[in-house]
Scaffold this motif. Sequence first.
Motif, short mmCIF file in Angstrom:
data_model
loop_
_atom_site.label_atom_id
_atom_site.label_comp_id
_atom_site.label_asym_id
_atom_site.label_seq_id
_atom_site.Cartn_x
_atom_site.Cartn_y
_atom_site.Cartn_z
N MET A 5 38.65 17.92 34.75
CA MET A 5 38.09 19.24 34.49
C MET A 5 38.70 19.79 33.21
SD MET A 5 37.84 21.37 38.04
CE MET A 5 39.60 21.50 38.11
N ARG A 6 37.87 20.53 32.50
CA ARG A 6 38.35 21.14 31.27
C ARG A 6 37.58 22.42 31.02
NH1 ARG A 6 34.66 19.93 27.06
NH2 ARG A 6 33.07 18.51 27.79
N VAL A 7 38.10 23.24 30.13
CA VAL A 7 37.37 24.42 29.67
C VAL A 7 36.43 23.94 28.58
CG1 VAL A 7 37.57 26.72 28.67
CG2 VAL A 7 39.34 25.89 30.24
N ILE A 8 35.16 24.30 28.69
CA ILE A 8 34.14 23.73 27.81
C ILE A 8 33.98 24.50 26.50
CG2 ILE A 8 31.66 23.22 27.65
CD1 ILE A 8 31.87 22.67 30.71
N ALA A 9 34.07 25.82 26.55
CA ALA A 9 33.83 26.62 25.34
C ALA A 9 34.70 27.86 25.35
CB ALA A 9 32.36 27.01 25.26
N GLY A 10 34.73 28.54 24.22
CA GLY A 10 35.46 29.80 24.12
C GLY A 10 36.89 29.63 23.64
N SER A 11 37.69 30.66 23.90
CA SER A 11 39.05 30.70 23.37
C SER A 11 39.98 29.63 23.93
CB SER A 11 39.66 32.09 23.62
OG SER A 11 39.74 32.34 25.01
N ALA A 12 39.69 29.10 25.09
CA ALA A 12 40.53 28.05 25.68
C ALA A 12 39.83 26.69 25.66
CB ALA A 12 40.90 28.41 27.12
N LYS A 13 38.83 26.55 24.80
CA LYS A 13 38.04 25.32 24.74
C LYS A 13 38.93 24.08 24.64
CE LYS A 13 34.58 22.92 22.02
NZ LYS A 13 33.70 22.98 20.86
N GLY A 14 38.58 23.09 25.48
CA GLY A 14 39.27 21.81 25.45
C GLY A 14 40.50 21.73 26.33
N ARG A 15 40.99 22.85 26.81
CA ARG A 15 42.18 22.81 27.66
C ARG A 15 41.85 22.14 28.98
NH1 ARG A 15 44.99 28.00 26.20
NH2 ARG A 15 45.53 27.55 24.03
N ARG A 16 42.69 21.23 29.39
CA ARG A 16 42.51 20.54 30.67
C ARG A 16 42.95 21.44 31.80
NH1 ARG A 16 39.59 16.34 30.29
NH2 ARG A 16 39.90 15.08 28.44
N LEU A 17 42.19 21.39 32.90
CA LEU A 17 42.53 22.15 34.10
C LEU A 17 43.00 21.17 35.17
CD1 LEU A 17 39.46 24.56 34.22
CD2 LEU A 17 41.76 25.03 33.32
N LYS A 18 44.02 21.59 35.88
CA LYS A 18 44.51 20.77 36.98
C LYS A 18 43.54 20.88 38.15
CE LYS A 18 49.34 21.23 35.76
NZ LYS A 18 50.68 21.60 36.21
N SER A 19 43.48 19.81 38.91
CA SER A 19 42.63 19.82 40.11
C SER A 19 43.50 19.55 41.32
CB SER A 19 41.50 18.80 39.98
OG SER A 19 42.03 17.51 39.84
N LEU A 20 42.89 19.70 42.45
CA LEU A 20 43.59 19.49 43.71
C LEU A 20 43.15 18.16 44.29
CD1 LEU A 20 45.55 21.14 45.49
CD2 LEU A 20 43.57 22.01 46.69
N PRO A 21 44.07 17.26 44.59
CA PRO A 21 43.66 15.99 45.18
C PRO A 21 43.00 16.20 46.54
CG PRO A 21 46.04 16.02 44.70
CD PRO A 21 45.50 17.38 44.43
N GLY A 22 42.12 15.30 46.89
CA GLY A 22 41.45 15.37 48.19
C GLY A 22 40.10 16.06 48.09
N SER A 23 39.54 16.37 49.24
CA SER A 23 38.19 16.94 49.27
C SER A 23 38.17 18.39 49.72
CB SER A 23 37.30 16.10 50.20
OG SER A 23 37.84 16.13 51.51
#
Length: 184
Positions: A1-19
Amino acid sequence: MRVIAGSAKGRRLKSLPGSSTRPIADRVKTALFDILGASIVGARVLDLFAGTGSVGIEALSRGAAEAVFVEKDPRAIRVLRENLQQTGFVDRARVVRADVFDFLGSGPLEPFDFIYVAPPQYRGWWRLTLELLEARPGWLAVSGIIVVQIHPREFEEVSLRHLGQADRRDYGSTLLLFYQRRLK
């Protein structure tokens, strides 16, 4: 996951393992924000069943004034707070650890311009959330929009008096439903 546009564009977002959370795919998130366009700038955003915050953070990156994230899973909240820190949006965000249904039962102080509903799948929670928002119209600004993210197989017609479905977009295993206040 990442931020797609705007001031934080390209920053990777952490995700939560599992469902336990169901992140929105980048292509669906891109399509959603293309549809919302400039209306997100300056908006008050409510991200229900927020998970790790991908949609609310994207809204903040694209110029939303503030976002309220409602999530009850403490592990998701920890990751959400890390994502807000990483993107620099802590000052424009409020994280609420609560059950969404309890939270919506309390009534808003101010209406939101954009409400995003992405509950766990196949439990009917999207419909219950929509019915709660219908019963308490103060949650949604007059010209606001509610977007529901579900699997297409979950869809069923919902009888609503104050809200109407304005649009529907199908992206394979993700269906986005757009609801607005009905014009009188």
